[in-house]
Design an enzyme around this catalytic site. Structure first.
Site, mmCIF file in Angstrom:
data_model
loop_
_atom_site.group_PDB
_atom_site.id
_atom_site.type_symbol
_atom_site.label_atom_id
_atom_site.label_comp_id
_atom_site.label_asym_id
_atom_site.label_seq_id
_atom_site.Cartn_x
_atom_site.Cartn_y
_atom_site.Cartn_z
ATOM 1 N N LEU A 269 -0.310 -27.275 25.124
ATOM 2 C CA LEU A 269 0.701 -27.067 24.283
ATOM 3 C C LEU A 269 0.720 -25.858 23.719
ATOM 4 O O LEU A 269 -0.218 -25.155 23.159
ATOM 5 C CB LEU A 269 0.477 -28.069 23.205
ATOM 6 C CG LEU A 269 1.544 -28.146 22.197
ATOM 7 C CD1 LEU A 269 2.904 -28.113 22.406
ATOM 8 C CD2 LEU A 269 1.166 -29.296 21.155
ATOM 9 N N SER B 226 -4.512 -12.516 13.490
ATOM 10 C CA SER B 226 -4.049 -11.403 13.505
ATOM 11 C C SER B 226 -5.347 -10.460 12.937
ATOM 12 O O SER B 226 -6.307 -11.024 12.515
ATOM 13 C CB SER B 226 -3.064 -11.178 12.397
ATOM 14 O OG SER B 226 -2.815 -9.724 12.089
ATOM 15 N N GLY C 229 3.395 -15.172 22.863
ATOM 16 C CA GLY C 229 3.533 -16.712 23.099
ATOM 17 C C GLY C 229 4.171 -16.997 24.317
ATOM 18 O O GLY C 229 3.787 -17.930 25.393
ATOM 19 N N TYR D 76 1.367 -12.687 3.975
ATOM 20 C CA TYR D 76 1.145 -12.602 5.449
ATOM 21 C C TYR D 76 -0.378 -12.496 5.702
ATOM 22 O O TYR D 76 -0.988 -13.606 6.206
ATOM 23 C CB TYR D 76 1.771 -11.498 6.441
ATOM 24 C CG TYR D 76 1.424 -11.545 7.814
ATOM 25 C CD1 TYR D 76 1.997 -12.525 8.499
ATOM 26 C CD2 TYR D 76 0.523 -10.694 8.330
ATOM 27 C CE1 TYR D 76 1.965 -12.618 10.121
ATOM 28 C CE2 TYR D 76 0.359 -10.539 9.696
ATOM 29 C CZ TYR D 76 0.855 -11.487 10.384
ATOM 30 O OH TYR D 76 0.646 -11.855 12.018
ATOM 31 N N SER E 196 9.441 -18.699 22.495
ATOM 32 C CA SER E 196 10.754 -18.104 22.837
ATOM 33 C C SER E 196 10.705 -16.394 23.166
ATOM 34 O O SER E 196 11.819 -15.787 23.549
ATOM 35 C CB SER E 196 11.791 -18.356 21.695
ATOM 36 O OG SER E 196 11.389 -17.594 20.403
ATOM 37 N N SER E 197 9.633 -16.005 22.727
ATOM 38 C CA SER E 197 9.456 -14.493 22.966
ATOM 39 C C SER E 197 7.966 -14.196 22.599
ATOM 40 O O SER E 197 7.311 -14.800 22.423
ATOM 41 C CB SER E 197 10.318 -13.729 21.884
ATOM 42 O OG SER E 197 9.682 -14.086 20.581
ATOM 43 N N GLY E 198 7.800 -12.784 22.840
ATOM 44 C CA GLY E 198 6.651 -12.279 22.565
ATOM 45 C C GLY E 198 5.307 -12.688 23.431
ATOM 46 O O GLY E 198 5.385 -13.177 24.453
ATOM 47 N N GLY F 186 5.791 -21.303 19.791
ATOM 48 C CA GLY F 186 6.522 -20.133 19.478
ATOM 49 C C GLY F 186 6.651 -19.539 20.802
ATOM 50 O O GLY F 186 6.169 -18.152 21.056
HETATM 51 N N1 NAP Z 1 3.189 -8.330 17.150
HETATM 52 C C1 NAP Z 1 2.243 -7.919 16.431
HETATM 53 O O1 NAP Z 1 2.082 -7.047 16.065
HETATM 54 C C2 NAP Z 1 1.320 -9.152 16.039
HETATM 55 C C3 NAP Z 1 0.159 -8.652 15.495
HETATM 56 C C4 NAP Z 1 -0.978 -9.547 15.114
HETATM 57 C C5 NAP Z 1 -0.717 -10.935 15.256
HETATM 58 N N2 NAP Z 1 0.531 -11.485 15.842
HETATM 59 C C6 NAP Z 1 0.843 -12.695 15.446
HETATM 60 O O2 NAP Z 1 1.122 -13.167 17.007
HETATM 61 C C7 NAP Z 1 2.005 -14.258 17.269
HETATM 62 C C8 NAP Z 1 3.172 -14.316 17.948
HETATM 63 O O3 NAP Z 1 3.939 -13.254 17.494
HETATM 64 P P1 NAP Z 1 4.530 -12.119 18.394
HETATM 65 O O4 NAP Z 1 4.121 -10.741 18.099
HETATM 66 O O5 NAP Z 1 4.974 -12.562 19.777
HETATM 67 O O6 NAP Z 1 6.123 -12.041 17.938
HETATM 68 P P2 NAP Z 1 7.579 -12.766 17.967
HETATM 69 O O7 NAP Z 1 7.991 -12.201 19.318
HETATM 70 O O8 NAP Z 1 8.337 -12.508 16.885
HETATM 71 O O9 NAP Z 1 7.067 -14.242 18.453
HETATM 72 C C9 NAP Z 1 6.944 -15.029 17.499
HETATM 73 C C10 NAP Z 1 7.432 -16.433 17.703
HETATM 74 O O10 NAP Z 1 6.985 -17.461 16.881
HETATM 75 C C11 NAP Z 1 8.179 -18.269 16.788
HETATM 76 N N3 NAP Z 1 8.083 -18.868 15.515
HETATM 77 C C12 NAP Z 1 8.490 -18.382 14.044
HETATM 78 N N4 NAP Z 1 8.514 -19.459 13.194
HETATM 79 C C13 NAP Z 1 8.660 -20.454 14.027
HETATM 80 C C14 NAP Z 1 8.615 -21.739 13.590
HETATM 81 N N5 NAP Z 1 8.623 -22.117 12.202
HETATM 82 N N6 NAP Z 1 8.630 -22.869 14.600
HETATM 83 C C15 NAP Z 1 8.499 -22.446 15.748
HETATM 84 N N7 NAP Z 1 8.176 -21.259 16.170
HETATM 85 C C16 NAP Z 1 8.466 -20.339 15.301
HETATM 86 C C17 NAP Z 1 9.305 -17.445 17.079
HETATM 87 O O11 NAP Z 1 10.309 -18.219 17.436
HETATM 88 P P3 NAP Z 1 11.902 -17.821 16.903
HETATM 89 O O12 NAP Z 1 12.424 -17.125 18.182
HETATM 90 O O13 NAP Z 1 12.572 -19.134 16.761
HETATM 91 O O14 NAP Z 1 11.785 -17.242 15.722
HETATM 92 C C18 NAP Z 1 8.804 -16.659 18.065
HETATM 93 O O15 NAP Z 1 8.826 -17.296 19.460
HETATM 94 C C19 NAP Z 1 2.357 -14.648 15.414
HETATM 95 O O16 NAP Z 1 1.560 -15.546 15.089
HETATM 96 C C20 NAP Z 1 2.064 -13.160 15.010
HETATM 97 O O17 NAP Z 1 1.673 -13.605 13.473
HETATM 98 C C21 NAP Z 1 1.497 -10.506 16.052
#
Ligand code: NAP
Length: 273
Positions: free
Chosen positions: A6, A138, A15, A151, A11-13, A9
């Site tokens: 499972l 993170s 995940g 955060y 939809s992008s990134g 998140g």
């Molecule tokens: N990118 C970075 O530089 C970075 C660095 C360190 C850690 N992280 C962590 O990595 C993880 C993934 O982030 P990412 O970088 O891939 O960014 P991202 O592309 O913004 O992906 C974040 C995902 O989380 C989802 N999400 C947010 N709130 C939610 C909710 N209430 N219920 C379900 N889904 C939700 C978003 O969905 P929606 O499309 O619906 O908003 C999106 O699919 C996060 O935990 C973030 O804190 C990121």
């Protein structure tokens, strides 16, 4: 036996790519997102990779919906072997810019949601003597950073919860882990909350944003980070803390032996000065 994963998140990134990578490794993946109307990106990327993933709706801050979903997956597939708590959101603001409601929202998505899901899958994993709970935290889960008060607070909190849980869960065959990305070129920056007027902090914020833009210019790709998440979620290596890149390991290393806090403050002070 095919393992059931499972992932939240997706939809992008990272995940989204972690879900695809887990499917490529032979797991049966239930990929969740808030709005399944936005699933085309995942579907297209999965098709390109030659895999299929099941797609289900889940807003992770809705704890009752999470409980229903875990019940449904357990009814459909018999169990959940791997939970990847990936959903999360950033916030760029210092304390005076933030309302308590905004700080609570950061805790809801980055702390309480993964905690709730861990609690939901744990009884089944414990009873079967097997399971993995991986939370994407993170580098901000170990290094407190300017304009990331809420955060980093939430990411520190979830690391503390998971590290504590890991000690007891391992007695029942359940591995609890965190994985710490540094900058990743996902939708994270565009999705970040930027609450309130910076007021007296504007010059510091400008310096911080300029420094962040530089960091993201050399960011890891979400595909690469997703593969690292899949590694951490499937590895038999007994290890609590993972990073998605060498850069993330160096970043986290600033904090972990910083007994008096001076290494971290020396590291982040130039970001806003
Ligand atoms: N990118 C970075 O530089 C970075 C660095 C360190 C850690 N992280 C962590 O990595 C993880 C993934 O982030 P990412 O970088 O891939 O960014 P991202 O592309 O913004 O992906 C974040 C995902 O989380 C989802 N999400 C947010 N709130 C939610 C909710 N209430 N219920 C379900 N889904 C939700 C978003 O969905 P929606 O499309 O619906 O908003 C999106 O699919 C996060 O935990 C973030 O804190 C990121």
């Amino acid at each position: 036996m095919t393992e059931i994963a499972l992932v939240t998140g997706t939809s992008s990134g990272m995940g989204m790519y972690a879900a695809i990578e887990l499917a490529r490794r032979g797991l049966e993946v239930v990929a969740t997102m808030r709005d399944t109307g936005r699933a085309d990106r995942l579907r297209d990327a999965a098709a390109e990779a030659g895999v299929t993933v099941g797609i289900r709706a889940l807003d992770v801050v809705d704890h009752a919906a999470a409980a229903r979903l875990v019940d449904e997956i357990t009814a459909d597939h018999g169990r959940i072997d791997v939970l990847v708590n990936n959903a999360g959101r950033g916030s760029v603001a210092t304390a005076e810019q933030l309302t308590i409601a905004q700080i609570q929202a950061q805790l809801d998505v980055n702390y309480l949601a993964p905690v709730n899901l861990a609690k939901l899958v744990l009884p089944g994993m414990r009873a079967r003597g097997h399971g993995r709970i991986l939370t994407v935290t993170s580098v901000g889960g170990t290094v407190g950073q300017p304009f990331a008060d809420a955060y980093c607070g939430a990411k520190f909190a979830v690391e503390g919860f998971m590290q504590s849980l890991a000690a007891t869960a391992e007695h029942f065959g359940v591995d609890v882990r965190v994985i710490e990305p540094a900058a990743v070129s996902s939708d994270f920056v565009s999705n970040v909350e930027r609450p309130g007027d910076a007021g007296a902090y504007q010059a510091l914020l400008d310096a911080y944003l300029a420094r962040t833009a530089g960091a993201f210019a050399n960011a890891q790709t979400p595909q690469d980070a997703g593969a690292a998440i899949a590694d951490a979620a499937t590895s038999d290596e007994s290890r609590f803390r993972w990073q998605t890149s060498e850069a993330a390991s160096r970043f986290v290393g600033v904090s972990l032996a910083d007994l008096d806090g001076t290494r971290v403050s020396g590291f982040t002070r130039p970001w806003i000065g």
